[in-house]
Design an enzyme around this catalytic site. Structure first.
Site, PDB file in Angstrom:
ATOM      1  N   LYS A  42      36.972  40.410  45.287  1.00  0.00           N
ATOM      2  CA  LYS A  42      37.600  40.235  46.593  1.00  0.00           C
ATOM      3  C   LYS A  42      38.569  41.362  46.926  1.00  0.00           C
ATOM      4  O   LYS A  42      38.646  41.793  48.078  1.00  0.00           O
ATOM      5  CB  LYS A  42      38.312  38.887  46.682  1.00  0.00           C
ATOM      6  CG  LYS A  42      39.548  38.751  45.803  1.00  0.00           C
ATOM      7  CD  LYS A  42      40.202  37.398  45.986  1.00  0.00           C
ATOM      8  CE  LYS A  42      41.423  37.248  45.106  1.00  0.00           C
ATOM      9  NZ  LYS A  42      42.510  38.171  45.451  1.00  0.00           N
ATOM     10  N   THR A  43      39.327  41.837  45.933  1.00  0.00           N
ATOM     11  CA  THR A  43      40.275  42.923  46.200  1.00  0.00           C
ATOM     12  C   THR A  43      39.538  44.190  46.592  1.00  0.00           C
ATOM     13  O   THR A  43      39.967  44.932  47.489  1.00  0.00           O
ATOM     14  CB  THR A  43      41.160  43.175  44.964  1.00  0.00           C
ATOM     15  OG1 THR A  43      41.817  41.963  44.593  1.00  0.00           O
ATOM     16  CG2 THR A  43      42.207  44.237  45.256  1.00  0.00           C
ATOM     17  N   ASP A 231      45.454  37.737  51.774  1.00  0.00           N
ATOM     18  CA  ASP A 231      44.849  37.498  50.469  1.00  0.00           C
ATOM     19  C   ASP A 231      45.330  36.153  49.921  1.00  0.00           C
ATOM     20  O   ASP A 231      46.425  35.695  50.244  1.00  0.00           O
ATOM     21  CB  ASP A 231      45.248  38.631  49.519  1.00  0.00           C
ATOM     22  CG  ASP A 231      44.459  38.612  48.227  1.00  0.00           C
ATOM     23  OD1 ASP A 231      43.387  37.982  48.188  1.00  0.00           O
ATOM     24  OD2 ASP A 231      44.920  39.220  47.244  1.00  0.00           O
TER      25      ASP A 231
END
Length: 678
Positions: A42-43, A231
């Site tokens: 995801k990052t 996030d």
């Protein structure tokens, strides 16, 4: 030339992404929710999207805002974005976009818009200790006795209200005068602002209220931050949700260019205000939102993922998704069923040693437990085997405040001339003996008398310092004399129980009823087990037990001070979030421990969070995953039969390598009629 650079940048970016990551990166207009499973990159996706907006879509960096929860995560995102833009060669504009934590972003907003705030000059930020001091001052104004109303309970209630963006509720009352919470809250807020200060919870609440109440400010920041990224969206609380809504929601004139990244299966922080409904209701809040599921896992083996998937599939409050990987099938997940907790610790350490012999490092291994109190057994065995270890997110067992407090009580009973230990426990728990009283006692001590002798004299002579001080010290001195007299005839457990009952330590911690105080109770519970084990191992008179135990605990503390980065990691499941290890041991997988009794007795929502916590723990493992539980465990010195955790019931047994030591438990207690995995 610029177009060629853009095309080259896009091709370079796309080649490093899978199809779903690429879909999320290229969808830049309108609301976007990225459901990012554990270990799904995801990052990488998020930073690639930011770089794509700036480099390919010609968005100015200051128009991009990204928020996360820790400084470490924010710094990693900044470094990755800078790297991507640097490689592209076209990053010549005004620098990086704003990437930070919710608190850092909101503090910056408040300082820039100070004229709209209650502050007359630059404010200061109060930490927890500062906040507690202010609450104690506020309580004096209400004539609230801190012996009847714990200041930490008020602190917890105030902070929880700020997480929910509420300003108090008259349904809560504190103290014998039944003062409503809204009055307490308003008085605290007034004193906070009068001190030109802000606490952590107020940072986001105040930023939200400024945007809510001042249209010109809201429009200014909506125009500035054209592209929002959040996030770990599953960890947002109500105040963070409302702050984001002011910037992005069309109901408030926002552009709705908001990308949230998260996974409801990893929502494990409700106890500190996180609201899973924020991610579950995103499509209701932003109709027409585009959804992308990142389900390819780059971390774990197939066997680990299917076991983790079986656990989380039991939850109802989730969206259907299935993690998959191109990694190898891997070895089976191991479930070790041991006789009791010491055997569990020995089995885990034995497995670690076996892996190290095969070429692994100690730092490749991590032990996860539900509560910090469970670390003690593992610390003992690791020390015995001369294996270095590190407790992550906490302190070693013998260094914990409540353990050091009790050891200080033991020391003054064995040696009343121990002034250091006496001064530690003189006001623990609170007896109204403050710093000024201690200074007066120390003045008398300088005349050549031991501190204990000074205390004894003050307790008998009200004129030596003052009658008020004598009234506070006399009961304590009487207690100490009683313990000293009884100690030779008592076992360690009996002496420990007597001290706890006399000083009310556990009762006061339970009344405080915070996560921290209840964790301390669990540590004190584990200390009872430790004392009981120590007694069973000794062959000496009762009178000698105390000195032998203190000698051993001192040596343990000295050895524990050694640090080594190449060591086994110990941590709670909550502390494991965001980390990964080649080899993971999940211990104490028993009903009432994990899931906790509190979760079992509460509503389904709390129990589902235990399943999510288990899932998080499992998906930290890259190559090997071990689960362990015991059949007999000591709780406050009493042996209880343990049932294997219901969190594991959804896992087909054929997926596990089960190692059972039920017969040993049966030999320990003839009442054990049969062994059941579930």
């Amino acid at each position: 030339m610029q177009n060629q650079l853009d095309v080259s940048f896009l091709e370079s970016l796309s080649s490093s992404l899978n199809d779903k990551q690429r879909e999320a990166v290229l969808h830049i207009q309108g609301p976007l929710m990225v459901l990012a499973g554990a270990g799904s990159g995801k990052t990488k996706m998020l930073t690639s999207r930011i770089a794509y907006l700036i480099e390919h879509c010609q968005v100015f960096p200051y128009q991009v805002l990204a928020m996360t929860f820790t400084q470490k995560a924010a710094q990693e995102m900044r470094e990755r974005v800078a790297h991507l833009l640097g490689i592209a060669g076209g990053w010549q504009r005004s620098g990086l976009p704003e990437i930070g934590t919710f608190h850092s972003v909101c503090v910056r907003l408040l300082r820039q818009e100070c004229l709209y705030t209650p502050f007359t000059k630059p404010f200061v930020v109060y930490d927890d200790a500062d906040q507690l001091s202010l609450i104690k001052l506020m309580m004096k104004g209400f004539e609230l006795d801190d012996k009847k109303v714990n200041p930490k309970v008020l602190q917890f209630s105030i902070n929880r209200a700020k997480c929910d963006a509420t300003e108090g509720s008259a349904s809560e009352f504190f103290g014998w005068r039944r003062i409503p919470f809204d009055a307490i809250y308003k008085k605290y807020q007034q004193m906070l602002f009068d001190n030109n200060a802000i606490d952590f919870g107020e940072i986001i609440c105040l930023a939200y209220r400024l945007l809510r109440d001042h249209q010109e400010l809201r429009e200014k920041y909506q125009s500035r931050y054209r592209y929002l990224h959040v996030d770990e969206y599953q960890d947002t609380n109500r105040s963070q949700y409302l702050f984001l809504s002011q910037l992005a929601s069309s109901q408030h004139g926002g552009h709705e260019n908001i990308c949230v990244v998260g996974d409801e299966d990893q929502s494990i922080y409700s106890w500190r205000g996180a609201d899973i409904r924020n991610i579950l209701d995103f499509e209701k809040d932003y109709p027409g939102a585009h959804m992308v599921k990142l389900e390819q896992n780059y971390r774990s083996t197939q066997n680990i993922l299917r076991v983790a998937g079986a656990v989380i599939s039991k939850n109802k409050a989730r969206r259907a998704k299935t993690l998959w990987t191109e990694n190898s099938v891997g070895l089976p997940v191991v479930w070790m069923q041991l006789a009791e907790e010491r055997a569990e610790a020995q089995a885990v350490v034995h497995e670690i040693q076996a892996h190290v012999k095969e070429g692994c490092r100690y730092s490749d291994c991590a032990i996860f437990y539900r509560t910090h109190a469970q670390s003690r057994q593992f610390e003992d065995i690791l020390r015995k085997e001369k294996i270095d270890y590190q407790v992550i997110g906490g302190v070693r067992f013998y260094d914990r405040k409540e353990i050091k407090d009790i050891l200080a009580y033991f020391k003054v009973i064995l040696n009343p001339n121990d002034a250091v230990s006496f001064k530690r426990i003189l006001n623990v728990p609170g007896r109204g003996i403050g710093k000024s009283t201690v200074e007066k006692l120390e003045t008398l001590e300088q005349s050549g008398r031991f501190f204990w002798e000074v205390l004894d004299q003050v307790a008998q002579d009200s004129e030596l310092i003052s009658p008020a001080i004598t009234k506070k010290i006399a009961p304590f001195v009487s207690q100490v004399k009683g313990w000293i007299q009884k100690q030779p005839e008592l076992s360690l457990c009996e002496l420990y129980t007597l001290i706890l009952e006399d000083i009310g330590y556990v009762r006061l911690l339970r009344q405080e009823n915070t996560e921290e105080s209840l964790a301390r109770v669990q540590n004190l519970e584990e200390l009872m087990t430790l004392l009981q084990e120590f007694e069973e191992e000794q062959d000496c008179s009762r009178g000698d037990l105390l000195s032998l135990f203190l000698e051993q605990s001192t040596l343990v503390s000295e050895v524990a001070s050694k640090e080594d980065t190449s060591c086994v990691k110990l941590m709670t499941f909550h502390s494991s979030k965001g980390l990964e290890f080649p080899i993971v041991f999940m211990v104490g997988m028993e009903e009432g421990l994990f899931p906790s009794f509190k979760a079992l007795e509460s509503k389904d929502r709390d129990l589902e969070e235990e399943f999510r916590l288990c899932y998080v723990g499992m998906t930290r493992a890259r190559q090997r995953l071990y689960l362990s539980s015991v059949l007999l465990r000591r709780i406050w010195g009493e042996t209880s039969f343990q049932k294997a955790s219901s969190l594991l019931e959804g896992i087909p047994l054929e997926w596990l390598e089960v190692r059972s030591d039920a017969q040993q438990a049966a030999r320990k207690d003839v009442r054990m009629k049969k062994f059941s995995l579930y």
